[in-house]
Design an enzyme around this catalytic site. Structure first.
Site, PDB file in Angstrom:
ATOM      1  CD  GLU A  19      -3.280  -0.573   0.446  1.00  0.00           C
ATOM      2  OE1 GLU A  19      -3.493   0.641   0.305  1.00  0.00           O
ATOM      3  OE2 GLU A  19      -4.059  -1.442   0.027  1.00  0.00           O
ATOM      4  CG  HIS A  76      -3.015   4.213   0.220  1.00  0.00           C
ATOM      5  ND1 HIS A  76      -3.513   3.495   1.280  1.00  0.00           N
ATOM      6  CD2 HIS A  76      -2.937   5.500   0.630  1.00  0.00           C
ATOM      7  CE1 HIS A  76      -3.720   4.323   2.291  1.00  0.00           C
ATOM      8  NE2 HIS A  76      -3.387   5.538   1.918  1.00  0.00           N
ATOM      9  CE  LYS A 103      -5.805   8.054   3.512  1.00  0.00           C
ATOM     10  NZ  LYS A 103      -4.573   7.420   3.916  1.00  0.00           N
TER      11      LYS A 103
END
Length: 184
Positions: A19, A76, A103
């Protein structure tokens, strides 16, 4: 003498190499680290990476909630910006797994990629029951860190010292810019 006491919430994040972090950990090692933080009472909020073993993700979310710790679930993509539908799907899966906040950070290759992220943020804000945090990284993505609130991102990240992600803005600069752009 008068003192003002501020409670500043502590978000604990360990970013694995997959990530964008520095260290590769197995799922077992990653979740052991998360458990240690929770069991020690060391945090107010815990960042949990979404794309690990699904059962382990659900278990750590449950453990965090048992400790009254907020879960910010994250993903991410340092290579690209997925399509709008894929970003919304990932954010939705985080909420489905019990995240208090979902997120997503992506890497834009073009201005259109930044618009893709902001469009997905706006859709997620309108359709999900939980808040979202989104950002495009790098120089192209800086605008998403500044104007994210307009599109539905509930939080931005700043640096104090060295940046931990491409495109992060220094705290002293970000504070003033966010205040200028704050929605009334």
């Amino acid at each position: 003498m008068n003192f003002t006491i501020y409670h500043i919430a502590l978000l604990t994040t360990f970013r694995t190499k997959v990530e964008g972090g520095e260290l590769a950990l197995s799922d077992t090692e990653y979740f052991k680290l998360c458990e240690t933080v929770l069991d020690g009472g060391f945090t107010d909020a815990l960042d949990v990476e979404r794309y690990h073993d699904e059962q382990a993700v659900k278990q750590i979310v449950a453990a965090a909630h048992e400790h009254q710790v907020v879960v910010i679930m994250s993903n991410h993509d340092f290579d690209k910006t997925p399509a709008v539908a894929e970003i919304v799907k990932r954010l939705t899966s985080m909420v489905d797994y019990g995240a208090d906040v979902a997120k997503m950070a992506v890497m834009p290759q073009s201005v259109e990629d930044v618009l893709t992220l902001l469009t997905a943020t706006n859709i997620a804000r309108q359709t999900l029951p939980q808040p979202v945090i989104t950002m495009s990284m790098g120089d192209l993505g800086k605008v998403s860190r500044l104007a994210g609130e307009v599109f539905g991102s509930c939080l931005s990240f700043a640096t104090v010292g060295a940046a931990s992600a491409p495109g992060q803005i220094a705290l002293e600069n970000l504070r003033a810019e966010l205040e200028d752009l704050k929605l009334n």
